[in-house]
Design a protein around this motif. Sequence first.
Motif, PDB file in Angstrom:
ATOM      1  N   GLU A   1       0.832  -1.204   0.000  1.00 14.13           N
ATOM      2  CA  GLU A   1       0.000   0.000   0.000  1.00 14.13           C
ATOM      3  C   GLU A   1       0.865   1.252   0.000  1.00 14.13           C
ATOM      4  O   GLU A   1       1.883   1.314   0.685  1.00 14.13           O
ATOM      5  N   LYS A   2       0.427   2.239  -0.753  1.00 14.67           N
ATOM      6  CA  LYS A   2       1.075   3.541  -0.713  1.00 14.67           C
ATOM      7  C   LYS A   2       0.546   4.318   0.488  1.00 14.67           C
ATOM      8  O   LYS A   2      -0.559   4.090   0.958  1.00 14.67           O
ATOM      9  N   ARG A   3       1.348   5.227   0.968  1.00 10.27           N
ATOM     10  CA  ARG A   3       0.888   6.081   2.060  1.00 10.27           C
ATOM     11  C   ARG A   3       0.045   7.233   1.512  1.00 10.27           C
ATOM     12  O   ARG A   3       0.325   7.736   0.424  1.00 10.27           O
ATOM     13  N   PRO A   4      -0.996   7.621   2.255  1.00  5.55           N
ATOM     14  CA  PRO A   4      -1.393   7.117   3.561  1.00  5.55           C
ATOM     15  C   PRO A   4      -2.035   5.731   3.464  1.00  5.55           C
ATOM     16  O   PRO A   4      -3.016   5.554   2.740  1.00  5.55           O
ATOM     17  N   HIS A   5      -1.458   4.763   4.177  1.00  7.19           N
ATOM     18  CA  HIS A   5      -1.996   3.409   4.165  1.00  7.19           C
ATOM     19  C   HIS A   5      -3.036   3.249   5.273  1.00  7.19           C
ATOM     20  O   HIS A   5      -3.400   4.210   5.958  1.00  7.19           O
ATOM     21  N   ARG A   6      -3.525   2.030   5.446  1.00  4.85           N
ATOM     22  CA  ARG A   6      -4.656   1.804   6.361  1.00  4.85           C
ATOM     23  C   ARG A   6      -4.358   2.223   7.799  1.00  4.85           C
ATOM     24  O   ARG A   6      -5.236   2.738   8.498  1.00  4.85           O
ATOM     25  N   PHE A   7      -3.115   2.014   8.249  1.00  2.00           N
ATOM     26  CA  PHE A   7      -2.788   2.396   9.619  1.00  2.00           C
ATOM     27  C   PHE A   7      -2.621   3.910   9.753  1.00  2.00           C
ATOM     28  O   PHE A   7      -2.854   4.468  10.825  1.00  2.00           O
ATOM     29  N   ASP A   8      -2.215   4.573   8.665  1.00  4.80           N
ATOM     30  CA  ASP A   8      -2.198   6.039   8.671  1.00  4.80           C
ATOM     31  C   ASP A   8      -3.618   6.585   8.817  1.00  4.80           C
ATOM     32  O   ASP A   8      -3.857   7.551   9.554  1.00  4.80           O
ATOM     33  N   ARG A   9      -4.558   5.973   8.102  1.00  4.40           N
ATOM     34  CA  ARG A   9      -5.949   6.429   8.198  1.00  4.40           C
ATOM     35  C   ARG A   9      -6.521   6.141   9.582  1.00  4.40           C
ATOM     36  O   ARG A   9      -7.313   6.927  10.116  1.00  4.40           O
ATOM     37  N   LEU A  10      -6.114   5.010  10.167  1.00  2.00           N
ATOM     38  CA  LEU A  10      -6.561   4.710  11.529  1.00  2.00           C
ATOM     39  C   LEU A  10      -6.037   5.767  12.495  1.00  2.00           C
ATOM     40  O   LEU A  10      -6.752   6.204  13.403  1.00  2.00           O
ATOM     41  N   ARG A  11      -4.806   6.188  12.287  1.00  2.00           N
ATOM     42  CA  ARG A  11      -4.219   7.229  13.137  1.00  2.00           C
ATOM     43  C   ARG A  11      -5.020   8.524  13.042  1.00  2.00           C
ATOM     44  O   ARG A  11      -5.263   9.204  14.042  1.00  2.00           O
ATOM     45  N   GLU A  12      -5.445   8.851  11.831  1.00  2.00           N
ATOM     46  CA  GLU A  12      -6.220  10.069  11.606  1.00  2.00           C
ATOM     47  C   GLU A  12      -7.618   9.967  12.214  1.00  2.00           C
ATOM     48  O   GLU A  12      -8.111  10.915  12.831  1.00  2.00           O
ATOM     49  N   ASP A  13      -8.242   8.799  12.054  1.00  2.00           N
ATOM     50  CA  ASP A  13      -9.633   8.640  12.480  1.00  2.00           C
ATOM     51  C   ASP A  13      -9.785   8.275  13.954  1.00  2.00           C
ATOM     52  O   ASP A  13     -10.773   8.639  14.592  1.00  2.00           O
TER      53      ASP A  13
END
Length: 341
Positions: free
Chosen positions: A288-300
């Motif tokens: 996955e390219k960033r923002p990946h799923r864990f980046d989105r989890l961090r945001e949400d």
Amino acid sequence: MDPATFMQKQSLPYQAKIRHAELRAREYYDRLNGAVYVSVGGLDSITLLTFLRETVAKDIPGVSVSSLEDKSIQAVHKDFDNFVSLKPLKSKVQVLREFGYPVVSKMKARKIEHLQKPDNPKQTFIHALMTGDMGEQGKFQHSDKIKLPDKWLRLFAGLYNDHRPDLECKVAPFKVSDRCCYWMKEQPCDLYAKGTGRKPYMGLMASEGGQRELGLMKNGCNYYGKTTTRSCPFAIFSRQDLLQLALDLKVQVPEIYGEIARDPDGTLETTRAQRTGCTMCGFGIHIEKRPHRFDRLREDNPKEWKFWMYDMGWGVVLDYIGVEWETPPIIQTELPFETAV
């Protein structure tokens, strides 16, 4: 169904695919006398449930282990009537601690799990994973499909480095497993099916590739087996077909996906997540390219992100397989999309 016929159906026009999906779904419903349900997770299966209730029967129940999904997906689930929320047989924390982390892919995680067992009695299989050489049982043939790529052997095959002295293999500081889905999704749904006598519709598409593609091309949209009966009306769909149908049906899109929009060449995309799953699933994270799923989890959900990354060791896992996570990604402020209608 033979692969050539299946691929021919995949090339049908959009409206023909919709009609095909409706026919296969109706056929399945009638054969089972309406004893069916929809296994619901993210956008694909939310679209499927909406589609089936409009084209087959309004009272088809949706069934999900909703607690595993992103909160925005859970919110959409709650808006459906006749919707059953199941509980996982083991929690996410239990699965990680007992079995290991879901990384790379389901198929490769299963192989890595074998390589992490000390004194594994399946030495012929271990050798095949390490070298691709099948041995006497495999008539001394070579199989790159069985062999684990060297990239992963270097990270996880340290216990059996003697099978590949040309590589410097390490022993990972954590376990890897593919058994999370079994305990958290598959078993609860299987128990529901046995208890009610209902059989599932599933929102799987061969275009997703991997084991799903192989299974759907082999067994077709509707499959009636001795131990498994299931219908995948969207089997021949592309991602574009699915997103167009979601637009046509005015499906409620969970916030984690953003919006369904068109990029400059007309291709439909979701403006945030393309795929979703359990919030602690790591399958495919390395591509996955960033923002990946864990980046989105961090945001949400920063609190949940911190729990998985630091308290439950996901940060160590991601560091080990070479996935950046700790430094926030640079996110483009204006996306080159037009809202699709």
